[in-house]
Design an enzyme around this catalytic site. Structure first.
Site, PDB file in Angstrom:
ATOM      1  N   ASP A  94      56.233 -52.338  84.809  1.00 51.24           N
ATOM      2  CA  ASP A  94      56.859 -51.100  85.268  1.00 51.24           C
ATOM      3  C   ASP A  94      58.349 -51.358  85.499  1.00 51.24           C
ATOM      4  O   ASP A  94      58.811 -52.490  85.413  1.00 51.24           O
ATOM      5  CB  ASP A  94      56.181 -50.556  86.516  1.00 51.24           C
ATOM      6  N   SER A  95      59.078 -50.305  85.781  1.00 55.30           N
ATOM      7  CA  SER A  95      60.542 -50.440  85.853  1.00 55.30           C
ATOM      8  C   SER A  95      61.052 -50.890  87.212  1.00 55.30           C
ATOM      9  O   SER A  95      62.209 -51.249  87.358  1.00 55.30           O
ATOM     10  CB  SER A  95      61.188 -49.100  85.519  1.00 55.30           C
ATOM     11  N   GLY A  96      60.195 -50.838  88.228  1.00 53.21           N
ATOM     12  CA  GLY A  96      60.623 -51.133  89.593  1.00 53.21           C
ATOM     13  C   GLY A  96      60.980 -49.890  90.381  1.00 53.21           C
ATOM     14  O   GLY A  96      61.166 -49.951  91.598  1.00 53.21           O
ATOM     15  N   GLY A  97      61.054 -48.748  89.696  1.00 52.66           N
ATOM     16  CA  GLY A  97      61.454 -47.523  90.387  1.00 52.66           C
ATOM     17  C   GLY A  97      60.513 -47.118  91.501  1.00 52.66           C
ATOM     18  O   GLY A  97      60.955 -46.752  92.596  1.00 52.66           O
ATOM     19  N   PHE A  98      59.218 -47.203  91.262  1.00 54.27           N
ATOM     20  CA  PHE A  98      58.257 -46.788  92.289  1.00 54.27           C
ATOM     21  C   PHE A  98      58.404 -47.642  93.539  1.00 54.27           C
ATOM     22  O   PHE A  98      58.354 -47.135  94.668  1.00 54.27           O
ATOM     23  CB  PHE A  98      56.827 -46.875  91.751  1.00 54.27           C
ATOM     24  N   ASP A 148      63.061 -44.562  86.401  1.00 56.52           N
ATOM     25  CA  ASP A 148      63.027 -43.142  86.756  1.00 56.52           C
ATOM     26  C   ASP A 148      63.139 -42.981  88.261  1.00 56.52           C
ATOM     27  O   ASP A 148      62.993 -43.931  89.021  1.00 56.52           O
ATOM     28  CB  ASP A 148      61.734 -42.485  86.258  1.00 56.52           C
ATOM     29  N   GLN A 191      58.277 -36.757  84.619  1.00 56.10           N
ATOM     30  CA  GLN A 191      58.184 -36.384  86.029  1.00 56.10           C
ATOM     31  C   GLN A 191      58.162 -34.850  86.139  1.00 56.10           C
ATOM     32  O   GLN A 191      58.072 -34.154  85.147  1.00 56.10           O
ATOM     33  CB  GLN A 191      59.354 -36.985  86.806  1.00 56.10           C
ATOM     34  N   GLY A 218      54.470 -39.785  88.976  1.00 55.37           N
ATOM     35  CA  GLY A 218      54.497 -38.834  90.079  1.00 55.37           C
ATOM     36  C   GLY A 218      53.171 -38.197  90.399  1.00 55.37           C
ATOM     37  O   GLY A 218      53.121 -37.168  91.079  1.00 55.37           O
ATOM     38  N   ASP A 268      46.254 -47.496  85.077  1.00 51.41           N
ATOM     39  CA  ASP A 268      46.338 -48.732  85.866  1.00 51.41           C
ATOM     40  C   ASP A 268      46.276 -48.379  87.333  1.00 51.41           C
ATOM     41  O   ASP A 268      46.586 -47.246  87.734  1.00 51.41           O
ATOM     42  CB  ASP A 268      47.656 -49.464  85.598  1.00 51.41           C
ATOM     43  N   CYS A 306      24.401 -53.853  87.045  1.00 50.59           N
ATOM     44  CA  CYS A 306      25.621 -54.533  86.592  1.00 50.59           C
ATOM     45  C   CYS A 306      25.285 -55.940  86.106  1.00 50.59           C
ATOM     46  O   CYS A 306      24.467 -56.642  86.718  1.00 50.59           O
ATOM     47  CB  CYS A 306      26.634 -54.592  87.736  1.00 50.59           C
ATOM     48  N   CYS A 308      27.746 -58.320  85.605  1.00 52.35           N
ATOM     49  CA  CYS A 308      28.908 -59.182  85.817  1.00 52.35           C
ATOM     50  C   CYS A 308      28.487 -60.504  86.459  1.00 52.35           C
ATOM     51  O   CYS A 308      27.374 -60.646  86.969  1.00 52.35           O
ATOM     52  CB  CYS A 308      29.962 -58.480  86.677  1.00 52.35           C
ATOM     53  N   CYS A 311      27.207 -60.152  90.114  1.00 47.15           N
ATOM     54  CA  CYS A 311      25.890 -59.531  90.296  1.00 47.15           C
ATOM     55  C   CYS A 311      24.762 -60.386  89.721  1.00 47.15           C
ATOM     56  O   CYS A 311      23.620 -60.300  90.191  1.00 47.15           O
ATOM     57  CB  CYS A 311      25.883 -58.139  89.663  1.00 47.15           C
ATOM     58  N   HIS A 337      33.843 -58.217  90.454  1.00 46.72           N
ATOM     59  CA  HIS A 337      32.914 -57.105  90.232  1.00 46.72           C
ATOM     60  C   HIS A 337      33.645 -55.783  90.012  1.00 46.72           C
ATOM     61  O   HIS A 337      33.329 -55.037  89.084  1.00 46.72           O
ATOM     62  CB  HIS A 337      31.957 -56.953  91.419  1.00 46.72           C
TER      63      HIS A 337
END
Length: 379
Positions: A94-98, A148, A191, A218, A268, A306, A308, A311, A337
């Site tokens: 990501d850009s770091g903006g958040f 952004d 946005q 956003g 994500d 499951c 995995c 489990c 899990h």
């Protein structure tokens, strides 16, 4: 040839959801996909091989945090993020903006960029579109994000309009500052909050710049889920059908399915790893808080449906004991899990799309998971 290429394989006749594949310099991945988050060049408590064994072919890392620790210069000297963390699959940064807008209370937004304070030590910092590109070019991720402005929810229309216009101007500067387009794809971020007019304007601005992919930002910032779904319904049709669409920060099972139905390809979220550290699990029958006392003598697996590693090998009682004892192995088992659950859920979503029955799958999953029950507990 661009660094990132999207291949549309099939559209679900029942819902319009897309089955596709994204090709990157470090391999391809099928979509719709959930991408595990490795903020500081590691998915918390997991080894890269474990993530790969679950079926993940792309993970995320965080530009802001890696800029602060260990520093993009060190990662560049190491040969890039893939070599630094020993991950041979695709990486999105990501850009770091958040983080600038969510972690720093003291910040000043200017046309040039954002002045703010390091959340670790209070040091004064400045992040601009050009700086965000420089850092991500040093990291060497396959997919980079434009810098952004991340406005709060809710926000007044006039404020949001100015914010969208600034984000569009910053997007142009990101393209100009991107020095490695041949092996790193740069996504623009749409946005506009909950305002249809602004979302469409933002999409129009960014599509005109011809990014190789587009993110929807956003959302999942406190708005009701019906608002998020409504925004997706009028936003995704504005984005090119021949490029990937990425909904940022969304990871609850219901939202993954609802997002895919509305044309999203990539998702994500830190949710599965964060709640795992508190002993909260996603199972085929809904949320399970394994640290609760009622599981002290429950020798069943977390989820009997499951397959995995967790489990297949460990009981609820044992995992509860580990969590209550603050044992790291318990955190690892819960994290494994939850990540496995979401990765396999998206495999099922892709299969349902291929069979033109994603709408039916949604109803079946929601019924089994308990989303249709009054006062159902979500994440």
């Amino acid at each position: 040839m661009t660094a990132i290429r999207y291949e549309l394989i099939k559209t679900c006749k029942q819902t319009g959801a897309r089955l596709g594949k994204v090709h990157t310099p470090h391999g391809s991945f099928d979509t719709p996909v959930f991408m595990p988050v490795g903020t500081l060049a590691t998915v918390k408590t997991m080894a890269p091989g474990e993530i790969k064994d679950m079926g993940a072919n792309i993970i995320l890392s965080n530009t802001y945090h890696l800029w602060l620790r260990p520093g993009n210069d060190i990662i560049r000297e190491a040969g890039g993020l893939h070599k630094f963390m020993n991950w041979d699959g695709a990486i999105l940064t990501d850009s770091g903006g958040f983080q600038v807008f969510s972690l720093s209370d003291l910040r000043k937004i200017e046309e040039e960029g954002v002045h703010f304070r390091n959340h670790l030590n209070g040091e004064k910092l400045f992040l601009s579109p050009e700086k965000a590109m420089e850092i991500q070019n040093d990291l060497g991720s396959d997919i980079m994000m434009a810098f952004d402005e991340c406005p709060p929810y809710p926000a007044e229309f006039d404020y949001m309009k100015k914010s969208v216009e600034r984000t569009s101007r910053w997007a142009e500067r990101c393209l100009e500052g991107h020095k490695r387009p041949e092996d790193q794809g740069l996504f623009g971020i749409v946005q506009g909050g909950e305002y249809e007019e602004l979302r469409k304007q933002s999409a129009k601005d960014l599509v005109s710049l011809d990014f190789p992919g587009y993110a929807i930002g956003g959302l999942s910032v406190g708005e009701p889920k019906d608002v998020m779904n409504r925004v997706l319904e009028f936003t995704t049709p504005e984005l090119p059908s021949n490029k990937p669409r990425y909904l940022m920060g969304v990871g609850s099972p219901d939202s993954l399915i609802d997002g895919a139905i509305r044309g999203v390809d990539m998702f994500d979220c830190v949710l599965p790893t964060r709640i795992a550290r508190n002993g909260t699990l996603m199972t085929s029958e809904g949320r399970l808080v394994v640290r609760n006392a009622k599981y002290a003598r429950d020798f069943r697996p977390l989820d009997e449906k499951c397959d995995c590693y967790t489990c297949k090998n460990y009981s609820r009682a044992y995992i509860r004991h580990l969590i209550k004892s603050n044992e790291t192995f318990g955190l690892r088992l819960c994290t494994y899990h939850n990540l496995h659950f979401l990765i396999k859920l998206m495999e099922k979503v892709r299969k349902a799309i291929s069979e033109d029955r994603l709408g039916d799958f949604r109803e079946e999953f929601f019924e089994q998971y308990g989303f249709n029950k009054p006062n159902a507990k979500n994440f």
